[in-house]
Scaffold this active site. Sequence first.
Site, PDB file in Angstrom:
ATOM      1  N   HIS A   1       0.789  -1.218   0.000  1.00  0.00           N
ATOM      2  CA  HIS A   1       0.000   0.000   0.000  1.00  0.00           C
ATOM      3  C   HIS A   1       0.830   1.281   0.000  1.00  0.00           C
ATOM      4  O   HIS A   1       0.553   2.227  -0.737  1.00  0.00           O
ATOM      5  CB  HIS A   1      -0.851  -0.031   1.266  1.00  0.00           C
ATOM      6  CG  HIS A   1      -2.226   0.394   0.990  1.00  0.00           C
ATOM      7  ND1 HIS A   1      -3.312  -0.330   1.314  1.00  0.00           N
ATOM      8  CD2 HIS A   1      -2.674   1.498   0.367  1.00  0.00           C
ATOM      9  CE1 HIS A   1      -4.386   0.288   0.933  1.00  0.00           C
ATOM     10  NE2 HIS A   1      -4.024   1.410   0.339  1.00  0.00           N
TER      11      HIS A   1
ATOM     12  N   ARG B   1      -8.810   1.767 -10.629  1.00  0.00           N
ATOM     13  CA  ARG B   1      -9.081   0.602  -9.766  1.00  0.00           C
ATOM     14  C   ARG B   1      -9.773   1.080  -8.488  1.00  0.00           C
ATOM     15  O   ARG B   1      -9.116   1.647  -7.610  1.00  0.00           O
ATOM     16  CB  ARG B   1      -7.767  -0.092  -9.389  1.00  0.00           C
ATOM     17  CG  ARG B   1      -7.059  -0.813 -10.521  1.00  0.00           C
ATOM     18  CD  ARG B   1      -5.784  -1.449  -9.965  1.00  0.00           C
ATOM     19  NE  ARG B   1      -5.160  -2.367 -10.887  1.00  0.00           N
ATOM     20  CZ  ARG B   1      -4.123  -2.041 -11.660  1.00  0.00           C
ATOM     21  NH1 ARG B   1      -3.627  -0.826 -11.641  1.00  0.00           N
ATOM     22  NH2 ARG B   1      -3.576  -2.949 -12.455  1.00  0.00           N
TER      23      ARG B   1
ATOM     24  N   ARG C   1     -13.483   1.095 -13.039  1.00  0.00           N
ATOM     25  CA  ARG C   1     -13.731  -0.350 -12.974  1.00  0.00           C
ATOM     26  C   ARG C   1     -14.543  -0.688 -11.727  1.00  0.00           C
ATOM     27  O   ARG C   1     -14.275  -0.157 -10.645  1.00  0.00           O
ATOM     28  CB  ARG C   1     -12.387  -1.087 -12.934  1.00  0.00           C
ATOM     29  CG  ARG C   1     -12.545  -2.588 -12.927  1.00  0.00           C
ATOM     30  CD  ARG C   1     -11.218  -3.280 -13.087  1.00  0.00           C
ATOM     31  NE  ARG C   1     -10.443  -3.264 -11.853  1.00  0.00           N
ATOM     32  CZ  ARG C   1      -9.248  -3.840 -11.745  1.00  0.00           C
ATOM     33  NH1 ARG C   1      -8.697  -4.446 -12.786  1.00  0.00           N
ATOM     34  NH2 ARG C   1      -8.591  -3.807 -10.614  1.00  0.00           N
TER      35      ARG C   1
ATOM     36  N   GLU D   1      -9.686 -10.894 -19.303  1.00  0.00           N
ATOM     37  CA  GLU D   1      -8.542 -11.326 -18.495  1.00  0.00           C
ATOM     38  C   GLU D   1      -8.668 -12.773 -18.042  1.00  0.00           C
ATOM     39  O   GLU D   1      -7.855 -13.264 -17.276  1.00  0.00           O
ATOM     40  CB  GLU D   1      -8.335 -10.388 -17.297  1.00  0.00           C
ATOM     41  CG  GLU D   1      -9.552 -10.147 -16.445  1.00  0.00           C
ATOM     42  CD  GLU D   1      -9.318  -9.127 -15.323  1.00  0.00           C
ATOM     43  OE1 GLU D   1      -8.166  -8.784 -15.045  1.00  0.00           O
ATOM     44  OE2 GLU D   1     -10.306  -8.691 -14.722  1.00  0.00           O
TER      45      GLU D   1
ATOM     46  N   ASN E   1      -2.273  -8.860 -16.908  1.00  0.00           N
ATOM     47  CA  ASN E   1      -1.722  -9.348 -15.636  1.00  0.00           C
ATOM     48  C   ASN E   1      -2.433 -10.643 -15.236  1.00  0.00           C
ATOM     49  O   ASN E   1      -1.810 -11.619 -14.836  1.00  0.00           O
ATOM     50  CB  ASN E   1      -1.915  -8.317 -14.512  1.00  0.00           C
ATOM     51  CG  ASN E   1      -1.362  -6.958 -14.871  1.00  0.00           C
ATOM     52  OD1 ASN E   1      -0.576  -6.838 -15.807  1.00  0.00           O
ATOM     53  ND2 ASN E   1      -1.775  -5.928 -14.165  1.00  0.00           N
ATOM     54  N   ASP E   2      -3.743 -10.611 -15.355  1.00  0.00           N
ATOM     55  CA  ASP E   2      -4.501 -11.817 -15.007  1.00  0.00           C
ATOM     56  C   ASP E   2      -4.584 -12.795 -16.167  1.00  0.00           C
ATOM     57  O   ASP E   2      -4.571 -14.007 -15.953  1.00  0.00           O
ATOM     58  CB  ASP E   2      -5.907 -11.435 -14.541  1.00  0.00           C
ATOM     59  CG  ASP E   2      -5.890 -11.008 -13.086  1.00  0.00           C
ATOM     60  OD1 ASP E   2      -5.243 -11.705 -12.287  1.00  0.00           O
ATOM     61  OD2 ASP E   2      -6.485  -9.976 -12.762  1.00  0.00           O
TER      62      ASP E   2
ATOM     63  N   ARG F   1       0.175 -15.168 -10.086  1.00  0.00           N
ATOM     64  CA  ARG F   1       1.073 -14.064 -10.437  1.00  0.00           C
ATOM     65  C   ARG F   1       1.887 -13.553  -9.248  1.00  0.00           C
ATOM     66  O   ARG F   1       2.823 -12.784  -9.398  1.00  0.00           O
ATOM     67  CB  ARG F   1       0.298 -12.931 -11.126  1.00  0.00           C
ATOM     68  CG  ARG F   1      -0.638 -12.156 -10.245  1.00  0.00           C
ATOM     69  CD  ARG F   1      -1.626 -11.343 -11.082  1.00  0.00           C
ATOM     70  NE  ARG F   1      -1.617  -9.933 -10.746  1.00  0.00           N
ATOM     71  CZ  ARG F   1      -2.596  -9.088 -11.048  1.00  0.00           C
ATOM     72  NH1 ARG F   1      -3.640  -9.488 -11.725  1.00  0.00           N
ATOM     73  NH2 ARG F   1      -2.521  -7.826 -10.726  1.00  0.00           N
TER      74      ARG F   1
ATOM     75  N   CYS G   1      -4.949  -2.785 -20.600  1.00  0.00           N
ATOM     76  CA  CYS G   1      -4.594  -2.041 -19.389  1.00  0.00           C
ATOM     77  C   CYS G   1      -3.725  -2.859 -18.439  1.00  0.00           C
ATOM     78  O   CYS G   1      -3.437  -2.415 -17.342  1.00  0.00           O
ATOM     79  CB  CYS G   1      -5.847  -1.537 -18.682  1.00  0.00           C
ATOM     80  SG  CYS G   1      -6.923  -2.854 -18.116  1.00  0.00           S
TER      81      CYS G   1
HETATM   82  C1  PEP Z   1      -4.937  -7.018 -15.266  1.00  0.00           C
HETATM   83  O1  PEP Z   1      -5.293  -8.091 -14.759  1.00  0.00           O
HETATM   84  O2  PEP Z   1      -4.172  -6.933 -16.237  1.00  0.00           O
HETATM   85  C2  PEP Z   1      -5.401  -5.744 -14.684  1.00  0.00           C
HETATM   86  C3  PEP Z   1      -5.137  -4.588 -15.246  1.00  0.00           C
HETATM   87  O3  PEP Z   1      -6.082  -5.810 -13.519  1.00  0.00           O
HETATM   88  P1  PEP Z   1      -5.413  -5.995 -12.078  1.00  0.00           P
HETATM   89  O4  PEP Z   1      -3.933  -5.841 -12.231  1.00  0.00           O
HETATM   90  O5  PEP Z   1      -6.031  -4.951 -11.224  1.00  0.00           O
HETATM   91  O6  PEP Z   1      -5.834  -7.382 -11.720  1.00  0.00           O
HETATM   92 MG    MG Z   2      -6.960  -8.143 -13.426  1.00  0.00          MG
END
Ligand code: PEP
Ligand code: MG
Length: 591
Positions: free
Chosen positions: A195, A302, A339, A438, A461-462, A472, A509
């Site tokens: 954080h 977010r 989001r 995702e 990312n996901d 991850r 994103c």
């Molecule tokens: C992703 O999963 O790429 C994303 C942007 O969302 P977060 O990183 O918040 O899971």
């Molecule tokens: Mg995500």
Amino acid sequence: MSDSELVCRKFKGNVGAPGVIVGLAYCIDRAKLRVTMRLVLPELVLLEKSRVHDAIEKSRAQLEAALGRDLQEDHRLILEAHLAWLADEYMIQEVLRHIETDRINAEWAVKKLFDGLKATLAGESERTRIERTQLFDEVAQRLIRNLMGVQDESLDGVPPGVVIVSHNISPGDMAHIDRERVVGLATDLGGPTSHSSILARGMELPTVVGLEHITSHVKTGDVLILDAQDGLVFVHPSLELIDEYQEKIRKRAARTAELLEMKDLPCVTADGVAVGLQVNIDLPEEMRLATNVGIRDIGLFRTEFIFLAKGGPASEDEQYEIYSRLLREVGRDHYATIRTLDMGYDKVLPELNQPGESNPAMGLRAIRFCLQREDIFKDQLRAMLRASVHGNLRIMVPMISCLSELRRAKGILEEVRQELELEGREFSDDVRLGIMIEVPSAVIIADILAAEVDFFSIGTNDLIQYTMAIDRENENVAYLYSPIHQAILRMIKQTVDAAREARIEVSMCGEMAGDLQLTMLLIGLGVDNLSMSPAATLKVKDLVRRIDMGEARALAGRVLGMKTRREIIALVKDTMHTRFPVEFRDHSWTI
Ligand code: PEP
Ligand code: MG
């Protein structure tokens, strides 16, 4: 030992917030506070209890004074959470009860209560435990400090030009950092996604975290180099090293100034194809960073951090205020993609009664959680729709994995619209609805989903985590986390094709969008908009403006025809080295 004899020591950590600076250490040691138990004579119990009331009053006054300053919204929420605890009748009565029944001193009673509260966190997720422990520690420490008459190690009065060095730094401490005086931050604990790192990025405060034991080797006044580019801290650097870093700092500043000159130039390829550039922000205050680099469109906001900073659900009105402010700041010529809550997995709050899950990445996360907690989901959608009169809102739903989930979400959005209409509340009738792509199943049915939404945003990312079946956050399988695995590239292509067919926009994103190494490949694959941290935007724009769409498509075509990751890496490296020899000269490749 004279200064000239001091040996330079190097510490390796992780970048919390980027930047490079030379400064003087200013150590804060929260651990100095040693609380001891004293037995209290029966006739002094009353006096001991009154000390508690005094300490609460003092603590409140300190927090109110801090709240009177110009604070970031999330900092304000943290301090308000502290204030709420100080007003908590249960807390006060329990401390008084411990004094009365155990005949112990007030300091020990406070410690006993908060230690007990921390013990109740055992079954919570790691993240919740860390956050709640931090909150309890901060409230307890403030009370104890005031009971002991120990001056608050206030961060307000620090001398100018200092690097704060601390074992850990809490979001509450961050609220006291005066950005005019503090030039950097180095901590033993913490990670890039903790954080305080997120808050440091929002403050543009160069930060290195996870240095393990730097606090044992530094004292206030020591000269430090904080290299929050490579995650290093040098204590007692030699004059040569300082000179070397001053040169680095000059070069960074010159490069930033050079890039800043492009801030008002459009993001178009050399042959005139527009590529949308948007920012990802986690806190509304980060919008300032986006404006500084000339970007106004938000590709991802977010909202979970509003809840996490507060330590509980934000009300509809609180959210309405935040979303409205954001939309006004973005302005009518631009848009904000907000989001819906992505709670669950690593973002858990006890107040939301999320279940403890053995496999939370696959569990009740994001839209799955919202569909189970319609009350929270509806509050959020109401806040968003009400705020929509202040600008251009796009609502984005994370983790959609099937059509029925999307339809249920749309149904609830419709219900909320009707409710607001019945209440006579205003909202815009031009709010776009999109989803994050995702989850692999969403890619496979992207054509079906595309028919029912206004835009897609690929969350790599996901998408990488779920496609490769790797957590991850798990460093043991991090070697498999690759954005250029053929499976990922094909998924991007398939998503883009489905979006094209349905004539909807497709953004990206995930972190991959801001990865300079992949800019040419991504635009070649046909992604319309790239959304990233504000700091990454100018470098990406610089490349886009020098890339020809023809060459980008050719690169993507060749890459898609390859079988191995090794071949892909070789081609991407070779292309980028040839086309951008200066930018990639000393580059450490991370694909
Ligand atoms: C992703 O999963 O790429 C994303 C942007 O969302 P977060 O990183 O918040 O899971
Ligand atoms: Mg995500």
